[in-house]
Design an enzyme around this catalytic site. Sequence first.
Site, PDB file in Angstrom:
ATOM      1  CG  HIS A  82       4.316   5.391  38.195  1.00 19.91           C
ATOM      2  ND1 HIS A  82       5.122   6.088  37.334  1.00 19.91           N
ATOM      3  CD2 HIS A  82       4.986   4.235  38.488  1.00 19.91           C
ATOM      4  CE1 HIS A  82       6.234   5.406  37.105  1.00 19.91           C
ATOM      5  NE2 HIS A  82       6.166   4.269  37.782  1.00 19.91           N
ATOM      6  CB  SER A 134       8.719   2.973  36.062  1.00 19.67           C
ATOM      7  OG  SER A 134       8.938   3.444  37.366  1.00 19.67           O
ATOM      8  CG  LEU A 135      14.762   1.220  37.189  1.00 23.12           C
ATOM      9  CD1 LEU A 135      15.728   2.383  37.376  1.00 23.12           C
ATOM     10  CD2 LEU A 135      14.947   0.175  38.286  1.00 23.12           C
ATOM     11  CG  ASP A 157       3.983   9.140  37.669  1.00 25.16           C
ATOM     12  OD1 ASP A 157       4.217   8.759  38.826  1.00 25.16           O
ATOM     13  OD2 ASP A 157       4.390   8.556  36.660  1.00 25.16           O
TER      14      ASP A 157
END
Length: 263
Positions: A240, A94-95, A212
């Site tokens: 996700h 993710s981030l 996602d």
Amino acid sequence: MPFVSTDTGQVHYEIDGDGPGLVLVHGVGGDAQKVFGNVVDQFSGEHTVVRPNLSGSGRTTDDGAELSLPALVGQVEAATRAAVTGPVDLFGFSLGAAVAAATAATHPGLVRRLILLGGVADMTGPRAGLGFGLWRDLAATDFELFKRFAALQGFSPAVLDGFGHDGLAWSLKTDTWPPGTRRQIDLAARIDIRELLPAIQVPTLVIGLGADQIAPIEQSHLLHSAIPGSRLAEIDGAGHLDWLTDPTPVVKLVQDFLTTDPA
């Protein structure tokens, strides 16, 4: 518990196993244990697994300023160099995938292989702005409501229904988010690493999650198309956060990639 100093504070990280370095980088609302605690044993038999807590998570402390991508890259670099020697395999979610990609682009000698799961390359578009703006507003006004919305976005319908009514209620009640989640959301809404991606010169595996809603599959396509020589794998129908409940497909992809010749 190990800590390392950076320009902005003290980075707390977890370390397990013995062998070549494998660094795992979490995303928004996660931490070293919440995101990767269920897969550490899958890798620590063959690797020294390093899990830094980014600003806002775990016991990492900083100056409280607005988060920046270079600052988080610096945290990953510092924890990596403190924990292991030699180039490492770097896995971001993710981030954390954006942080990992930026680390590989700006510190090429530090990284041997790169894995980006459910990653983001450009969150500056209208849809992403709408989504993260709603996250910020919900988190600021009613964090329990924010958690419910994040679960609805994060998990696929099949996984949510698989929890059952009681299981889902228990999950929402017991789920904890780090105190710096709002700062991490603010940074995620500003992510744009497109100019860095062509500088990545290490073998890269991009894993896209087909259903996602937080980091749409198009973000993985963007990462793949911009990183020279990268490989793309897609897990159909996956939300996700689905891999947190069943990491088997992700672990197999990562293990297979880590055992291939990096040359």
